[in-house]
Design a protein around this motif. Structure first.
Motif, PDB file in Angstrom:
ATOM      1  N   ARG A 136       0.834  -1.210   0.000  1.00  0.00           N
ATOM      2  CA  ARG A 136       0.000   0.000   0.000  1.00  0.00           C
ATOM      3  C   ARG A 136       0.867   1.257   0.000  1.00  0.00           C
ATOM      4  NH1 ARG A 136      -2.974  -2.941   3.867  1.00  0.00           N
ATOM      5  NH2 ARG A 136      -2.006  -1.710   5.544  1.00  0.00           N
ATOM      6  N   ARG A 137       1.956   1.217   0.791  1.00  0.00           N
ATOM      7  CA  ARG A 137       2.826   2.384   0.876  1.00  0.00           C
ATOM      8  C   ARG A 137       3.485   2.663  -0.470  1.00  0.00           C
ATOM      9  NH1 ARG A 137       5.257   0.886   4.951  1.00  0.00           N
ATOM     10  NH2 ARG A 137       7.104  -0.070   4.045  1.00  0.00           N
ATOM     11  N   GLN A 138       3.967   1.615  -1.129  1.00  0.00           N
ATOM     12  CA  GLN A 138       4.601   1.811  -2.428  1.00  0.00           C
ATOM     13  C   GLN A 138       3.596   2.294  -3.468  1.00  0.00           C
ATOM     14  OE1 GLN A 138       7.520  -0.878  -3.904  1.00  0.00           O
ATOM     15  NE2 GLN A 138       7.899  -1.803  -1.912  1.00  0.00           N
ATOM     16  N   ALA A 139       2.363   1.804  -3.371  1.00  0.00           N
ATOM     17  CA  ALA A 139       1.341   2.239  -4.318  1.00  0.00           C
ATOM     18  C   ALA A 139       1.024   3.714  -4.124  1.00  0.00           C
ATOM     19  CB  ALA A 139       0.078   1.397  -4.145  1.00  0.00           C
ATOM     20  N   ALA A 140       1.135   4.185  -2.854  1.00  0.00           N
ATOM     21  CA  ALA A 140       0.827   5.583  -2.569  1.00  0.00           C
ATOM     22  C   ALA A 140       1.951   6.516  -3.005  1.00  0.00           C
ATOM     23  CB  ALA A 140       0.565   5.760  -1.075  1.00  0.00           C
ATOM     24  N   VAL A 141       3.165   5.969  -3.152  1.00  0.00           N
ATOM     25  CA  VAL A 141       4.313   6.788  -3.554  1.00  0.00           C
ATOM     26  C   VAL A 141       4.296   6.921  -5.073  1.00  0.00           C
ATOM     27  CG1 VAL A 141       6.823   7.012  -3.511  1.00  0.00           C
ATOM     28  CG2 VAL A 141       5.625   6.036  -1.556  1.00  0.00           C
ATOM     29  N   SER A 142       3.653   7.956  -5.539  1.00  0.00           N
ATOM     30  CA  SER A 142       3.511   8.154  -6.985  1.00  0.00           C
ATOM     31  C   SER A 142       3.509   9.644  -7.277  1.00  0.00           C
ATOM     32  CB  SER A 142       2.216   7.497  -7.485  1.00  0.00           C
ATOM     33  OG  SER A 142       1.092   8.069  -6.826  1.00  0.00           O
ATOM     34  N   GLY A 143       3.431   9.967  -8.565  1.00  0.00           N
ATOM     35  CA  GLY A 143       3.456  11.361  -8.973  1.00  0.00           C
ATOM     36  C   GLY A 143       4.875  11.836  -9.213  1.00  0.00           C
ATOM     37  N   GLN A 144       5.093  13.132  -9.090  1.00  0.00           N
ATOM     38  CA  GLN A 144       6.412  13.713  -9.343  1.00  0.00           C
ATOM     39  C   GLN A 144       7.001  14.274  -8.058  1.00  0.00           C
ATOM     40  OE1 GLN A 144       7.072  17.595 -11.515  1.00  0.00           O
ATOM     41  NE2 GLN A 144       7.954  16.227 -13.059  1.00  0.00           N
ATOM     42  N   LEU A 145       8.274  14.005  -7.847  1.00  0.00           N
ATOM     43  CA  LEU A 145       9.005  14.536  -6.701  1.00  0.00           C
ATOM     44  C   LEU A 145      10.113  15.438  -7.236  1.00  0.00           C
ATOM     45  CD1 LEU A 145       9.341  14.415  -3.593  1.00  0.00           C
ATOM     46  CD2 LEU A 145      11.014  12.598  -3.950  1.00  0.00           C
ATOM     47  N   ARG A 146       9.991  16.739  -6.985  1.00  0.00           N
ATOM     48  CA  ARG A 146      10.945  17.717  -7.507  1.00  0.00           C
ATOM     49  C   ARG A 146      11.970  18.082  -6.442  1.00  0.00           C
ATOM     50  NH1 ARG A 146       9.061  22.913  -9.837  1.00  0.00           N
ATOM     51  NH2 ARG A 146      11.044  22.729 -10.943  1.00  0.00           N
ATOM     52  N   LEU A 147      13.247  17.943  -6.794  1.00  0.00           N
ATOM     53  CA  LEU A 147      14.337  18.208  -5.862  1.00  0.00           C
ATOM     54  C   LEU A 147      15.292  19.238  -6.448  1.00  0.00           C
ATOM     55  CD1 LEU A 147      15.232  14.517  -4.911  1.00  0.00           C
ATOM     56  CD2 LEU A 147      13.666  16.045  -3.705  1.00  0.00           C
ATOM     57  N   ALA A 148      15.739  20.166  -5.601  1.00  0.00           N
ATOM     58  CA  ALA A 148      16.785  21.123  -5.976  1.00  0.00           C
ATOM     59  C   ALA A 148      18.034  20.723  -5.204  1.00  0.00           C
ATOM     60  CB  ALA A 148      16.364  22.549  -5.617  1.00  0.00           C
TER      61      ALA A 148
ATOM     62  N   ASP B  22      12.312  14.490 -10.497  1.00  0.00           N
ATOM     63  CA  ASP B  22      12.748  15.626 -11.295  1.00  0.00           C
ATOM     64  C   ASP B  22      13.819  16.354 -10.480  1.00  0.00           C
ATOM     65  OD1 ASP B  22      11.734  17.584 -13.737  1.00  0.00           O
ATOM     66  OD2 ASP B  22      12.562  18.675 -12.033  1.00  0.00           O
ATOM     67  N   ILE B  23      15.076  16.282 -10.921  1.00  0.00           N
ATOM     68  CA  ILE B  23      16.201  16.798 -10.150  1.00  0.00           C
ATOM     69  C   ILE B  23      16.823  17.991 -10.865  1.00  0.00           C
ATOM     70  CG2 ILE B  23      18.451  16.250  -9.133  1.00  0.00           C
ATOM     71  CD1 ILE B  23      17.492  13.249  -9.281  1.00  0.00           C
ATOM     72  N   THR B  24      16.828  19.118 -10.201  1.00  0.00           N
ATOM     73  CA  THR B  24      17.503  20.311 -10.714  1.00  0.00           C
ATOM     74  C   THR B  24      18.774  20.520  -9.913  1.00  0.00           C
ATOM     75  OG1 THR B  24      15.440  21.368 -11.403  1.00  0.00           O
ATOM     76  CG2 THR B  24      17.341  22.805 -11.052  1.00  0.00           C
ATOM     77  N   VAL B  25      19.906  20.509 -10.591  1.00  0.00           N
ATOM     78  CA  VAL B  25      21.193  20.736  -9.928  1.00  0.00           C
ATOM     79  C   VAL B  25      21.488  22.228  -9.986  1.00  0.00           C
ATOM     80  CG1 VAL B  25      23.656  20.214  -9.933  1.00  0.00           C
ATOM     81  CG2 VAL B  25      22.001  18.435 -10.543  1.00  0.00           C
ATOM     82  N   THR B  26      21.534  22.852  -8.823  1.00  0.00           N
ATOM     83  CA  THR B  26      21.716  24.304  -8.759  1.00  0.00           C
ATOM     84  C   THR B  26      22.368  24.685  -7.440  1.00  0.00           C
ATOM     85  OG1 THR B  26      20.593  26.442  -8.737  1.00  0.00           O
ATOM     86  CG2 THR B  26      19.363  24.565  -7.861  1.00  0.00           C
ATOM     87  N   ASP B  27      23.158  25.738  -7.487  1.00  0.00           N
ATOM     88  CA  ASP B  27      23.785  26.258  -6.273  1.00  0.00           C
ATOM     89  C   ASP B  27      23.239  27.634  -5.911  1.00  0.00           C
ATOM     90  OD1 ASP B  27      25.764  24.128  -5.682  1.00  0.00           O
ATOM     91  OD2 ASP B  27      26.512  24.656  -7.657  1.00  0.00           O
ATOM     92  N   GLU B  28      22.229  28.068  -6.613  1.00  0.00           N
ATOM     93  CA  GLU B  28      21.607  29.354  -6.297  1.00  0.00           C
ATOM     94  C   GLU B  28      20.757  29.236  -5.031  1.00  0.00           C
ATOM     95  OE1 GLU B  28      20.198  32.038  -9.351  1.00  0.00           O
ATOM     96  OE2 GLU B  28      20.514  30.440 -10.825  1.00  0.00           O
TER      97      GLU B  28
END
Length: 298
Positions: free
Chosen positions: A86-98, A125-131
């Motif tokens: 159930r937990r894995q099924a709930a982990v869905s969609g997009q996870l955006r990280l800076a 979705d991973i954005t590599v940034t130092d700002e």
């Protein structure tokens, strides 16, 4: 004693059905496979568990005792497995990280690759940034940065071991110059500097002596916001560069870079995954926190 958990589950099914054939049908295997599993279980335990006749199946005293012992444990195991599904099924969609470009342990690959493999319904979705910016206002779920620059109202979870910055150069540069014995002598050397973004002042090289922090007066001849560029320039002998020890480590171990001024380079708190407390309840973020805590280096 090592006992196959699957064999215990088969044994419970036989007991509940009072039939090898009924258990086989429910498990989707042959009656022979069920019979062989029970026989191996009895052999490993050294006791007869099932009384077999042509018409019925019943349990011996040892079988009754075993069933009473394992039924609660197997029920708990089933509940745990269902909760995991159930937990894995709930982990869905997009996870955006800076993520900071110098968060080597986080960006290296294995940590993120294993997380993505564990939760295939989730898109990273991973954005590599130092700002420096408000990650929430920019639509990110979380960020990864050095702990010292994270706002105090954020929840911060460590994702790396303690860090240390080192000054490095190539063996060729070392052999052609008298290397500095103290950070104040850096001003006499060609240096490769780092800046977080265009138009920003270069990073001030920070050191420590007798417990007191100070920065050196370094005027870089070359400045970049890309550690990869700095690394290649240092390897080519363009000058001295400063960066995280784990960034330089493979080249230091191979002797392609050498470090200097180590006595002035203390360790400090490393990188943290950070996010606003109101997002703690989100399954996808909780899953990432649990994963990095289990995977991060000691």
């Amino acid at each position: 004693m090592a006992v196959d958990l699957n064999a215990l589950a088969v044994f419970q099914r036989v007991a509940d059905c009072s039939s090898f054939t009924g258990a086989a049908q429910q498990l989707g295997v042959t009656r022979s496979a069920v019979s062989q599993t029970i026989a191996k279980l009895e052999q490993s335990l050294g006791a007869a568990l099932v009384l077999r006749t042509t018409r019925s199946v019943s349990l011996t005293d040892a079988g009754q005792a075993l069933l009473a012992s394992i039924r609660p444990a197997l029920a708990e195991l089933d509940d745990a497995l269902e909760a995991s599904v159930r937990r894995q099924a709930a982990v869905s969609g997009q996870l955006r990280l800076a993520v900071s470009s110098i968060a080597e342990a986080f960006l290296a690959g294995p940590m993120l690759a294993s997380f993505a493999a564990r939760y295939p319904a989730l898109q990273l979705d991973i954005t590599v940034t130092d700002e420096a910016f408000d990650i929430v206002g920019a639509g990110f779920d979380a960020g990864v940065r050095l702990g010292e620059v994270i706002a105090q109202d954020m929840v911060a979870v460590p994702v790396s071991a303690r860090q240390r910055q080192l000054v490095v150069c190539s063996p060729g540069y070392r052999d052609a110059h008298v290397l500095p014995a103290h950070p104040r002598e850096l001003a006499a050397h060609r240096c490769i500097g780092w800046r977080s973004a265009p138009g920003r002042a270069p990073y001030r090289w920070e050191f420590e002596e007798r417990g007191r922090e100070f920065s050196a007066d370094v005027q870089p001849e070359i400045t970049s916001n890309d550690m990869g560029v700095m690394l290649r320039l240092a390897l080519a002998g363009a000058g001295l560069a400063i960066g995280m020890e784990e960034t330089w480590r493979p080249w230091l171990q191979r002797g392609e870079l050498v470090s200097l001024l180590d006595a002035f380079c203390p360790r400090f708190a490393g990188f943290f995954l950070y996010y606003p407390s109101r997002r703690q309840a989100e399954p996808k973020l909780r899953a990432l926190v649990e994963h990095v805590l289990a995977q991060r280096p000691g």
